[in-house]
Scaffold this motif. Structure first.
Motif, PDB file in Angstrom:
ATOM      1  N   ALA A   1      -4.668   7.800  -4.020  1.00  0.00           N
ATOM      2  CA  ALA A   1      -3.945   6.324  -4.584  1.00  0.00           C
ATOM      3  C   ALA A   1      -4.076   5.444  -3.098  1.00  0.00           C
ATOM      4  CB  ALA A   1      -2.586   6.635  -4.469  1.00  0.00           C
ATOM      5  N   LEU A   2      -4.228   5.966  -1.976  1.00  0.00           N
ATOM      6  CA  LEU A   2      -4.396   5.286  -0.736  1.00  0.00           C
ATOM      7  C   LEU A   2      -5.833   4.627  -0.772  1.00  0.00           C
ATOM      8  CD1 LEU A   2      -3.192   4.258   1.921  1.00  0.00           C
ATOM      9  CD2 LEU A   2      -4.170   6.405   2.994  1.00  0.00           C
TER      10      LEU A   2
ATOM     11  N   ALA B   1       3.536   5.914  -2.781  1.00  0.00           N
ATOM     12  CA  ALA B   1       4.850   6.514  -3.171  1.00  0.00           C
ATOM     13  C   ALA B   1       4.795   6.555  -4.671  1.00  0.00           C
ATOM     14  CB  ALA B   1       5.870   5.759  -2.519  1.00  0.00           C
ATOM     15  N   SER B   2       4.514   5.607  -5.094  1.00  0.00           N
ATOM     16  CA  SER B   2       4.676   5.569  -6.687  1.00  0.00           C
ATOM     17  C   SER B   2       3.904   6.793  -7.377  1.00  0.00           C
ATOM     18  CB  SER B   2       4.386   4.446  -7.311  1.00  0.00           C
ATOM     19  OG  SER B   2       3.092   3.884  -7.331  1.00  0.00           O
ATOM     20  N   LYS B   3       2.659   6.767  -6.802  1.00  0.00           N
ATOM     21  CA  LYS B   3       1.316   7.562  -7.500  1.00  0.00           C
ATOM     22  C   LYS B   3       2.121   8.917  -7.257  1.00  0.00           C
ATOM     23  CE  LYS B   3      -1.396   4.746  -9.290  1.00  0.00           C
ATOM     24  NZ  LYS B   3      -1.271   4.891 -10.767  1.00  0.00           N
TER      25      LYS B   3
ATOM     26  N   LYS C   1      -0.738  15.784  -1.617  1.00  0.00           N
ATOM     27  CA  LYS C   1      -1.597  14.900  -0.686  1.00  0.00           C
ATOM     28  C   LYS C   1      -2.850  14.437  -1.314  1.00  0.00           C
ATOM     29  CE  LYS C   1       0.168  17.753   3.282  1.00  0.00           C
ATOM     30  NZ  LYS C   1      -0.382  18.548   4.351  1.00  0.00           N
ATOM     31  N   GLN C   2      -3.543  15.301  -2.334  1.00  0.00           N
ATOM     32  CA  GLN C   2      -4.470  14.664  -2.751  1.00  0.00           C
ATOM     33  C   GLN C   2      -4.553  13.606  -3.793  1.00  0.00           C
ATOM     34  OE1 GLN C   2      -7.734  15.907  -2.134  1.00  0.00           O
ATOM     35  NE2 GLN C   2      -8.395  13.827  -3.258  1.00  0.00           N
ATOM     36  N   VAL C   3      -3.292  13.608  -4.526  1.00  0.00           N
ATOM     37  CA  VAL C   3      -2.790  12.481  -5.125  1.00  0.00           C
ATOM     38  C   VAL C   3      -2.604  11.339  -4.206  1.00  0.00           C
ATOM     39  CG1 VAL C   3      -1.051  11.643  -6.712  1.00  0.00           C
ATOM     40  CG2 VAL C   3      -1.913  13.698  -7.069  1.00  0.00           C
ATOM     41  N   GLY C   4      -1.890  11.509  -3.164  1.00  0.00           N
ATOM     42  CA  GLY C   4      -1.872  10.379  -2.386  1.00  0.00           C
ATOM     43  C   GLY C   4      -2.917   9.837  -1.695  1.00  0.00           C
ATOM     44  N   ARG C   5      -3.761  10.791  -1.326  1.00  0.00           N
ATOM     45  CA  ARG C   5      -5.219  10.188  -0.711  1.00  0.00           C
ATOM     46  C   ARG C   5      -5.870   9.355  -1.633  1.00  0.00           C
ATOM     47  NH1 ARG C   5      -5.838  15.945   0.961  1.00  0.00           N
ATOM     48  NH2 ARG C   5      -4.819  15.943   2.945  1.00  0.00           N
TER      49      ARG C   5
ATOM     50  N   ALA D   1       0.833  -1.003  -0.202  1.00  0.00           N
ATOM     51  CA  ALA D   1       0.155   0.034   0.167  1.00  0.00           C
ATOM     52  C   ALA D   1       0.889   1.204  -0.005  1.00  0.00           C
ATOM     53  CB  ALA D   1      -0.771   0.236   1.532  1.00  0.00           C
ATOM     54  N   ARG D   2       2.089   1.247   0.852  1.00  0.00           N
ATOM     55  CA  ARG D   2       2.862   2.503   0.943  1.00  0.00           C
ATOM     56  C   ARG D   2       3.521   2.676  -0.475  1.00  0.00           C
ATOM     57  NH1 ARG D   2       3.532   4.770   5.853  1.00  0.00           N
ATOM     58  NH2 ARG D   2       5.570   5.308   5.351  1.00  0.00           N
TER      59      ARG D   2
END
Length: 66
Positions: free
Chosen positions: A57-58, A33-35, A51-55, A28-29
């Motif tokens: 992706a999560l 990270a890749s996104k 942060k939005q991209v990370g959220r 998941a991490r």
């Protein structure tokens, strides 16, 4: 690839987005990270944007099941 300042920013964004994700959830991490890295490579440098991209992706990240 990225300068030290940008690398530090990307790591901080990853840590914040994944603060509720176990360190053992490596897939998941890694997905998040890749996104984030993809977005930064395309030129996204704002903290809020990353942060939005990370959220996003999560939400789609593979998670271990109990």
């Amino acid at each position: 690839m990225f300068d030290t300042e940008t690398t530090t920013l990307l790591r901080a964004v990853l840590d914040e987005v994944c603060e509720t994700v176990s360190r053992y959830e490596t897939s998941a991490r890694a997905h998040v990270a890749s996104k984030i890295l993809e977005a930064a490579t395309r030129g996204e440098t704002s903290v809020d944007g990353l942060k939005q991209v990370g959220r996003n992706a999560l939400r789609e990240a593979p998670m271990m099941r109990n």
